[in-house]
Design an enzyme around this catalytic site. Structure first.
Site, mmCIF file in Angstrom:
data_model
loop_
_atom_site.group_PDB
_atom_site.id
_atom_site.type_symbol
_atom_site.label_atom_id
_atom_site.label_comp_id
_atom_site.label_asym_id
_atom_site.label_seq_id
_atom_site.Cartn_x
_atom_site.Cartn_y
_atom_site.Cartn_z
ATOM 1 C CG HIS A 163 -1.823 -1.154 1.319
ATOM 2 N ND1 HIS A 163 -2.182 -1.766 2.512
ATOM 3 C CD2 HIS A 163 -2.486 -1.838 0.348
ATOM 4 C CE1 HIS A 163 -3.024 -2.759 2.274
ATOM 5 N NE2 HIS A 163 -3.214 -2.824 0.973
ATOM 6 C CD GLN A 221 7.569 -0.142 5.823
ATOM 7 O OE1 GLN A 221 8.000 -1.091 5.192
ATOM 8 N NE2 GLN A 221 8.153 1.039 5.792
ATOM 9 C CG HIS A 222 0.367 -2.650 5.006
ATOM 10 N ND1 HIS A 222 -0.706 -1.778 4.873
ATOM 11 C CD2 HIS A 222 0.836 -2.482 6.267
ATOM 12 C CE1 HIS A 222 -0.867 -1.098 6.004
ATOM 13 N NE2 HIS A 222 0.054 -1.509 6.866
ATOM 14 C CB THR A 223 5.573 -6.542 1.539
ATOM 15 O OG1 THR A 223 6.140 -5.234 1.632
ATOM 16 C CG2 THR A 223 5.948 -7.144 0.210
#
Length: 513
Positions: free
Chosen positions: A295, A447-449
């Site tokens: 995101h 930081q939503h990988t």
């Protein structure tokens, strides 16, 4: 311990969960390997890793964080932080613990099968939580390891945010872990009483005493070893020495970067690329690292008219979810409130009256970029490309998020406490091209990988594992972390990472019966 039945690589959001659940069976020997330190109790954790008013992952130079070199766009280099300590990134993140949306489960269940339907996932979501606000009920549990509380909206800035959303005619969303219409509401969090309780503490504080569970820190796994197409162990580096640890089954829970890179180093991935690096190919799976989901995020700051008191608990205030124009995904824009100035949030100090911030994210499901391994040497980091802002739709959604936030700050409710947005100015806000340039120059990521080892059917070139994490074409090897989600959820994935640990553990327990 002899040869463990299950070896789990990574004690983070999914790995700590998986090890705890599997070791509840005293007949099953479980070994959990973590690259970072493994504090054994709340008292052993450094205070900065527990303080819910800061985000340790954003602190420069933290020994508990690994930074992965990456590019958000071709001309926007970035260092992506991930936790390197018991609890993984749940130890160093913001404490945001919001469930995925029903739409996410509908999408994932097409690739992962019925276990990924919302109806099948809901009992596991209830079982993992102790909802301190709502207690037990059809949607929530009160006996799970993860304590959940919602952020306090009594802070003046949070009250103004709520009033501004109401002034704009936006709905209230009292429980963001239900499936109500997206709107404004408090943030469900695993930070309680000012303490961020990571999965290591939530799941392993008691489980670690079990004689059939061994947790080892300082163990960097370099590759998975195979005999034919069966995984038999891992090569581990500990205190400068290398050894091979054998196991009956191996589960990679090293995160969306770590698990994909480990698979490549172990000969699982795009065969031609791996062969060029000198890596013996065990299984040609081009989907490993082919793309990722995350995101994109930008930060907007505003100036309070008067200095505001620091929050007593979490740095988080309210969150507003809006639907971008076109409405393909409900609530795909997130406006997340910080009650702490950015300089203080990352562990520094802030002068009285310092600007406060909103974190704006485009959370529409998307896949782009990817992870490419550049060397057979595990010490050489992979090339990570987020592929942000490649399409007009990407750029449009972030423009809409910025303009929506500026509109909220311009309400009478918010101007009572705010002297205005720092930037961008009116001319930039009114010009698509100028706003695109402003966003690009300040672009970050949430930081939503996810999605580097996507689940799907065997034979599907876009899939690498099945819905229970089993790697296609080999035996004795699974992946259980957010890398298996084909696309990122419409909300931050911390709660979903825990669900993945629960779901894969449940599948492994059932398979034995």
């Amino acid at each position: 311990m002899g040869v463990p039945d299950v070896l789990v690589v990574g004690a983070g959001g999914s790995g700590a969960v998986l090890a705890a659940r599997l070791s509840a069976d005293p007949a099953r020997e479980v070994l959990l390997l973590e690259a970072g330190p493994v504090p054994r109790s709340l008292a052993e954790f450094p205070p900065e890793l527990l303080d819910a008013r800061v985000v340790p992952g954003a602190q420069p130079g933290s020994e508990f964080v690994t930074h992965h070199p990456a590019h958000l766009t071709p001309d926007r280099p970035y260092a992506a932080p991930r936790g390197r300590v018991l609890g993984g990134s749940t130890t160093v993140n913001g404490g945001y613990f919001v469930r995925a949306r029903r739409e996410d489960f509908d999408r994932w269940s097409v690739q992962g099968g019925p276990a990924w339907s919302y109806e099948r996932a809901l009992p596991l979501l209830r079982a993992l939580e102790n909802d301190l606000d709502l207690g037990a009920g059809p949607l929530h549990g009160d006996r799970g390891p993860v304590r959940i509380s919602r952020t306090d909206l009594s802070h003046p800035a949070a009250e103004a945010f709520r009033a501004a959303a109401k002034e704009r005619g936006l709905p209230e969303e009292h429980d963001k872990n239900a499936q109500d219409e997206p709107g404004f509401g408090p943030v469900p969090s695993n930070a309680v009483g000012g303490l961020r309780i990571n999965t290591g503490l939530a799941y392993l504080a008691e489980a670690a005493a079990r004689p059939n569970l061994t947790v080892r820190g300082g163990c960097t796994v370099r590759s998975v070893r195979f005999s034919g197409n069966r995984a038999t162990g891992v090569e581990v580096e500990h205190a400068g020495r290398r050894s091979v640890v054998e196991a009956g089954e191996i589960v990679l829970c090293a995160g969306a970067f770590g698990s994909a890179h480990l698979l490549h180093l172990s000969g699982i991935g795009p065969g031609e690329d791996l062969a060029r690096l000198g890596v013996p190919v065990v299984q040609d799976l081009p989907a490993v690292g082919a793309a990722l989901g995350d995101h994109p995020q930008v930060v907007l700051e505003w100036t309070p008219r008067e200095p505001m008191a620091a929050p007593a608990g979490s740095w988080l205030g309210g969150a507003l979810h809006l639907t971008s124009s076109g409405g393909e995904h409900r609530g795909d824009l997130e406006i997340l409130q910080s009650l702490v100035p950015l300089t203080a949030l990352i562990g520094g100090t802030a002068a009285p009256g310092s600007p406060l911030a909103f974190l704006l994210s485009d959370q529409a499901p998307r896949r782009s970029g990817g992870l490419r391994t550049e060397s057979a040497d595990p010490a050489v980091p992979p090339h990570i490309d987020y592929g942000y802002l490649e399409t007009e739709a990407d750029r449009r959604r972030l423009r809409e998020a910025v303009r929506a936030t500026a509109s909220l700050l311009a309400t009478s409710a918010f101007t009572e406490i705010s002297s205005g947005l720092l930037e961008p100015g009116p001319r930039t806000l009114d010009d698509d091209r100028a706003l695109d340039l402003w966003i690009r120059s300040r672009l970050g990521t949430s930081q939503h990988t996810c999605g580097t080892v996507p689940m799907g059917s065997a034979g599907d070139p876009s899939a690498a594992v099945d819905g229970h994490g089993r790697v296609h074409g080999v035996r004795g090897l699974r992946v259980a972390d957010t890398s298996i989600l084909p696309t990122a959820p419409l909300r931050g994935p911390a709660a979903t990472a825990v669900l993945i640990g629960e779901l894969v553990a449940d599948a492994m327990i059932r398979e034995v019966r």
